[in-house]
Design an enzyme around this catalytic site. Structure first.
Site, short mmCIF file in Angstrom:
data_model
loop_
_atom_site.label_atom_id
_atom_site.label_comp_id
_atom_site.label_asym_id
_atom_site.label_seq_id
_atom_site.Cartn_x
_atom_site.Cartn_y
_atom_site.Cartn_z
N ASN A 1 31.03 -9.30 -57.69
CA ASN A 1 32.01 -8.90 -58.71
C ASN A 1 31.22 -8.56 -59.97
O ASN A 1 30.76 -9.46 -60.67
CB ASN A 1 32.99 -10.06 -58.95
CG ASN A 1 33.96 -9.76 -60.08
OD1 ASN A 1 34.03 -8.63 -60.57
ND2 ASN A 1 34.73 -10.78 -60.48
N TRP A 2 31.05 -7.27 -60.20
CA TRP A 2 30.22 -6.85 -61.33
C TRP A 2 30.94 -6.98 -62.66
O TRP A 2 30.34 -6.79 -63.72
CB TRP A 2 29.74 -5.40 -61.14
CG TRP A 2 28.79 -5.20 -59.99
CD1 TRP A 2 28.26 -6.17 -59.17
CD2 TRP A 2 28.24 -3.96 -59.52
NE1 TRP A 2 27.44 -5.61 -58.23
CE2 TRP A 2 27.40 -4.25 -58.42
CE3 TRP A 2 28.39 -2.64 -59.92
CZ2 TRP A 2 26.71 -3.27 -57.73
CZ3 TRP A 2 27.71 -1.64 -59.23
CH2 TRP A 2 26.87 -1.96 -58.14
N GLU B 1 39.82 -14.53 -65.07
CA GLU B 1 39.65 -13.82 -66.35
C GLU B 1 40.86 -12.96 -66.65
O GLU B 1 41.26 -12.80 -67.81
CB GLU B 1 38.35 -13.00 -66.32
CG GLU B 1 37.14 -13.90 -66.47
CD GLU B 1 35.87 -13.42 -65.77
OE1 GLU B 1 35.80 -12.23 -65.37
OE2 GLU B 1 34.95 -14.24 -65.61
N GLU C 1 37.93 -20.35 -56.95
CA GLU C 1 37.00 -20.28 -58.08
C GLU C 1 37.46 -21.23 -59.18
O GLU C 1 38.32 -20.85 -59.99
CB GLU C 1 36.95 -18.86 -58.64
CG GLU C 1 36.51 -17.82 -57.65
CD GLU C 1 35.98 -16.57 -58.35
OE1 GLU C 1 34.81 -16.25 -58.16
OE2 GLU C 1 36.74 -15.94 -59.09
N GLY D 1 30.58 -18.70 -64.49
CA GLY D 1 29.63 -18.37 -65.56
C GLY D 1 29.04 -19.59 -66.25
O GLY D 1 28.43 -19.47 -67.30
N GLY E 1 29.52 -13.51 -59.34
CA GLY E 1 29.58 -12.74 -60.59
C GLY E 1 28.19 -12.45 -61.11
O GLY E 1 27.49 -11.56 -60.64
N GLY E 2 27.77 -13.25 -62.10
CA GLY E 2 26.50 -13.02 -62.81
C GLY E 2 25.31 -12.70 -61.91
O GLY E 2 24.59 -11.72 -62.15
P1 PGA Z 1 29.95 -16.27 -61.72
O1 PGA Z 1 31.36 -15.53 -61.57
O2 PGA Z 1 29.25 -16.14 -60.40
O3 PGA Z 1 29.24 -15.51 -62.84
O4 PGA Z 1 30.23 -17.68 -62.07
C1 PGA Z 1 32.12 -15.65 -60.40
C2 PGA Z 1 33.42 -14.92 -60.55
O5 PGA Z 1 33.99 -14.95 -61.64
O6 PGA Z 1 33.90 -14.30 -59.59
#
Ligand code: PGA
Length: 239
Positions: free
Chosen positions: A5-6, A92, A160, A166, A220-221
Site C-alpha cells: 500500500n503505497w 487512515e 491492522e 507506521g 505500508g512504509g
Molecule cells: P505500515 O502501514 O506498514 O507503514 O505500518 C500499513 C498500512 O497502513 O496498511
C-alpha cells in the site's frame, strides 16, 4: 498474499521505477504479490506490470455507479484500469474521512460485482485495546458487512491495529492469532484470507508470519523500498 500500500507516496517516475523493481522480485507461483499505487499512477504502473503475475490495486473506491461525483472513482473504473484488488476501509480513511463499515457496504458490493477482490481493513485503536475492547471494536467493524447479506467469498480481510500502523512495532503473534481466529469465526469462513498490517518490515516479518493464522501482509512504509518489500516476500516464503 503480500500487498503493498503505497498510500500518498511516489512521483510518477518513482512509481514506475518501484513497480519495475517489484515486478522483478522472484517468488513462488503460490505467493501472490500486489501493489496499490496512488490512483493517478495506476495506468503507468499497469503498463509496467503487463504480462506479470503481480496484482494491481486501488487504495479506495466508492460504491456508486457512474455519475456526478467530483473527485471519486468507482469499482468499474478500477476494473477498467486493470486492477484486481481494491483496499477499502483503511484506518487512515476511517479517521480522516469518517468512513464507517456501514458507508462502505456499497463499495464492497460493487468491487465484488466487478469480480475484483476487496481488501477490507479493520482494526482497533490504542484506546480500544487499552480498555479491553479490541475484539469488540473489530467485530463491530465487521458486523455491518455480514448484516448486509453480501456473499463475501471473494473478500480478503486485513487486520491492522491502528496503533501499529507506521509505529515501528507490530502486534504480538499471540494477539494477531486471537484476532485472526475471531475474524474467521465471525465470518464463519475457516478458510478466509486474513492479512496482517501494521509495521510489517524485514525485521518483523519472520515473527508475524510465524503465526499459522496469518495469510500474508498489507505493507505500508516498507513497501516503498523494493529491497525491503522483497525481504518481506522472502520471509513469507521461509515460513
Ligand atoms: P505500515 O502501514 O506498514 O507503514 O505500518 C500499513 C498500512 O497502513 O496498511
Amino acid at each position: 498474499m503480500i500487498i503493498a500500500n503505497w498510500k500518498m507516496n511516489t512521483t510518477r517516475s518513482e512509481a514506475i521505477a518501484l513497480a519495475q523493481d517489484v515486478r522483478s522480485i522472484s517468488c513462488r507461483p503460490s505467493t501472490k504479490i500486489g501493489i496499490c499505487p496512488p490512483a493517478i499512477w495506476i495506468d503507468a504502473v499497469s503498463n509496467v506490470l503487463k504480462g506479470s503475475s503481480v496484482l494491481l490495486g486501488m487504495q479506495n473506491c466508492i460504491g456508486d455507479p457512474f455519475g456526478a461525483q467530483t473527485g471519486c472513482i468507482n469499482a468499474e473504473m478500477a476494473k477498467g484500469a486493470g486492477c484486481q484488488l481494491v483496499i477499502l476501509g483503511h484506518s487512515e480513511r476511517r479517521a480522516r474521512f469518517s468512513e464507517t463499515t456501514e458507508m462502505l457496504v456499497p463499495a464492497v458490493a460493487s468491487v465484488l460485482e466487478t469480480g475484483n477482490i476487496p481488501v477490507f481493513c479493520i482494526g482497533e485503536t490504542l484506546a480500544e485495546r487499552d480498555s479491553g475492547r479490541a475484539i469488540e471494536a473489530v467485530v463491530g467493524q465487521l458486523k455491518p458487512l455480514l448484516n448486509a447479506g453480501l456473499d463475501l467469498d471473494g473478500l480478503i480481510i486485513a487486520y491492522e491495529p491502528v496503533w501499529a500502523i507506521g509505529a515501528g512495532h507490530s502486534a504480538t503473534v499471540g494477539d494477531i492469532g486471537i484476532m485472526h481466529r475471531t475474524i474467521r469465526a465471525i465470518l464463519d469462513r475457516p478458510d478466509a484470507l486474513v492479512l496482517y498490517g501494521g509495521s510489517v518490515s524485514p525485521e518483523s516479518a519472520g515473527t508475524v508470519f510465524s503465526s499459522a493464522e496469518v495469510s500474508g501482509a498489507l505493507v505500508g512504509g516498507a513497501s516503498l523500498n523494493a529491497e525491503k518489500f522483497a525481504a518481506i516476500v522472502a520471509a513469507w516464503e521461509q515460513n
